[in-house]
Design a protein around this motif. Structure first.
Motif, PDB file in Angstrom:
ATOM      1  N   ALA A 204      38.435 -44.460  55.836  1.00 51.02           N
ATOM      2  CA  ALA A 204      39.272 -45.252  54.927  1.00 51.02           C
ATOM      3  C   ALA A 204      38.592 -46.571  54.570  1.00 51.02           C
ATOM      4  O   ALA A 204      38.613 -47.000  53.407  1.00 51.02           O
ATOM      5  N   ILE A 205      37.965 -47.213  55.563  1.00 47.77           N
ATOM      6  CA  ILE A 205      37.296 -48.499  55.314  1.00 47.77           C
ATOM      7  C   ILE A 205      36.106 -48.320  54.379  1.00 47.77           C
ATOM      8  O   ILE A 205      35.920 -49.090  53.422  1.00 47.77           O
ATOM      9  N   ILE A 255      43.558 -42.465  42.448  1.00 52.29           N
ATOM     10  CA  ILE A 255      44.482 -41.368  42.779  1.00 52.29           C
ATOM     11  C   ILE A 255      44.303 -40.953  44.235  1.00 52.29           C
ATOM     12  O   ILE A 255      45.280 -40.781  44.979  1.00 52.29           O
ATOM     13  N   TRP A 256      43.029 -40.797  44.647  1.00 52.38           N
ATOM     14  CA  TRP A 256      42.768 -40.399  46.027  1.00 52.38           C
ATOM     15  C   TRP A 256      43.129 -41.501  47.017  1.00 52.38           C
ATOM     16  O   TRP A 256      43.491 -41.225  48.164  1.00 52.38           O
ATOM     17  N   LEU A 257      43.058 -42.771  46.588  1.00 48.71           N
ATOM     18  CA  LEU A 257      43.399 -43.878  47.475  1.00 48.71           C
ATOM     19  C   LEU A 257      44.858 -43.794  47.916  1.00 48.71           C
ATOM     20  O   LEU A 257      45.182 -44.083  49.076  1.00 48.71           O
ATOM     21  N   ARG A 258      45.708 -43.403  47.000  1.00 46.31           N
ATOM     22  CA  ARG A 258      47.127 -43.251  47.361  1.00 46.31           C
ATOM     23  C   ARG A 258      47.285 -42.190  48.450  1.00 46.31           C
ATOM     24  O   ARG A 258      48.046 -42.376  49.404  1.00 46.31           O
ATOM     25  N   GLN A 259      46.554 -41.078  48.303  1.00 46.96           N
ATOM     26  CA  GLN A 259      46.604 -40.035  49.322  1.00 46.96           C
ATOM     27  C   GLN A 259      46.051 -40.543  50.652  1.00 46.96           C
ATOM     28  O   GLN A 259      46.570 -40.221  51.723  1.00 46.96           O
ATOM     29  N   ASN A 276      46.545 -35.751  54.305  1.00 47.28           N
ATOM     30  CA  ASN A 276      46.245 -35.129  53.025  1.00 47.28           C
ATOM     31  C   ASN A 276      44.749 -34.949  52.853  1.00 47.28           C
ATOM     32  O   ASN A 276      43.957 -35.702  53.385  1.00 47.28           O
ATOM     33  N   LYS A 277      44.356 -33.963  52.053  1.00 47.63           N
ATOM     34  CA  LYS A 277      42.944 -33.758  51.728  1.00 47.63           C
ATOM     35  C   LYS A 277      42.544 -34.708  50.624  1.00 47.63           C
ATOM     36  O   LYS A 277      43.236 -34.829  49.627  1.00 47.63           O
ATOM     37  N   THR A 278      41.441 -35.390  50.830  1.00 41.12           N
ATOM     38  CA  THR A 278      40.924 -36.301  49.811  1.00 41.12           C
ATOM     39  C   THR A 278      39.456 -36.054  49.626  1.00 41.12           C
ATOM     40  O   THR A 278      38.810 -35.409  50.438  1.00 41.12           O
ATOM     41  N   GLN A 279      38.926 -36.619  48.584  1.00 38.70           N
ATOM     42  CA  GLN A 279      37.469 -36.475  48.317  1.00 38.70           C
ATOM     43  C   GLN A 279      36.762 -37.744  48.703  1.00 38.70           C
ATOM     44  O   GLN A 279      37.185 -38.812  48.352  1.00 38.70           O
TER      45      GLN A 279
END
Length: 279
Positions: A204-205, A255-259, A276-279
């Motif tokens: 995340a960081i 969009i992926w940041l929200r996930q 959730n799956k993120t890229q």
């Protein structure tokens, strides 16, 4: 035997390369004719590795891999290959971050060795795009757009245009290293461990720091320079495409940041819930 293979390769190269140059050079994509064989070999190697990984995983991790469902086994192999690719990308990009040639002329500065690295990376992106097309129901449009943008951008970058921005858009794969480790730990049943949580926090960081602090920042600067026509000797339509790609990737990252924020909450504070799956 080696002489026969070399002669066969030279004959093939003399036959195909002029045709490729004739098709792509008028589009200012001269790198395709120059590096098509590297891209093709890289694609073949990625395909071969993807077919070999199930057997290696079964041999090296029978307890973990053996209990996975067929769908999870496919996800395992994809994550391992993506992890290897991301490590390769990050290593060569970090080595070029201080390159004076590229930073001195962000529009037309070019490096021949970098073009070879990018051609190898192109093999992965073509493989990834094919994977997204074949499994569109699982991956959806965002992953396909991400892969397709990468394929075309690498055609531009290997042709000597805006090569500095290969560093801008490939360095964010740093976060993908930890993303794929996360996928593997989750598939291995380690999602409630301290290692899983620590890895996800690092992911995340790095996602926020690199993709917004570095990628989005340079993308915005490129948009401003392109809008003002300050693109030097770069082919202007390519500058427009790379700028638009940067904005598209930033939108996808938002969009992926929200996930990711949702997944971070459940990973760190609700350990029994699924992320959730993120890229």
């Amino acid at each position: 035997m080696a002489d026969v293979l070399l002669a066969g390769y030279n004959a093939l190269d003399h036959t195909i390369s002029p045709l490729v140059h004739r098709a792509f050079d008028p589009l200012h994509l001269t790198g395709v004719g120059k590096y098509w064989h590297i891209m093709l070999v890289s694609l073949a190697l990625h395909h071969l590795i993807s077919r070999t990984l199930p057997h290696l995983s079964k041999l090296m991790l029978p307890g973990v891999y053996g209990r996975l469902s067929s769908q999870d086994k496919r996800a395992w192999s994809v994550s391992v290959l993506c992890l290897l690719h991301c490590v390769f990308d990050v290593c060569f990009v970090v080595a070029y971050l201080g390159n004076a040639t590229l930073s001195g002329d962000k529009m037309r500065g070019r490096d021949g060795n970098l073009e070879i690295y990018l051609s190898i990376t192109q093999g992965y992106y073509i493989w990834d795009m094919v994977l997204c097309i074949k499994n569109y129901k699982d991956y959806g449009p965002m992953y396909l757009v991400h892969a397709a943008l990468g394929v075309y951008a690498l055609l531009i970058l290997t042709s000597g245009h805006l090569q500095y921005y290969s560093l801008v858009y490939i360095l964010p794969e740093t976060s993908s290293v930890f993303l794929n480790i996360r996928h593997l730990l989750k598939l291995a049943g380690k999602s409630n461990t301290a290692l899983y949580k620590a890895n996800f926090l690092i992911f995340a960081i790095t996602f926020i720091g690199v993709r917004f602090g570095f990628e989005a920042y340079h993308s915005l600067l490129l948009v401003v320079m392109t809008y003002n026509g300050d693109t030097g000797l770069a082919y202007y339509p390519f500058a427009c495409f790379i700028a638009l790609m940067g904005m598209t990737l930033t939108a996808l990252n938002i969009i992926w940041l929200r996930q990711i924020m949702t997944a971070t909450y459940y990973t760190l504070f609700k350990s029994n819930s699924k992320g959730n799956k993120t890229q």
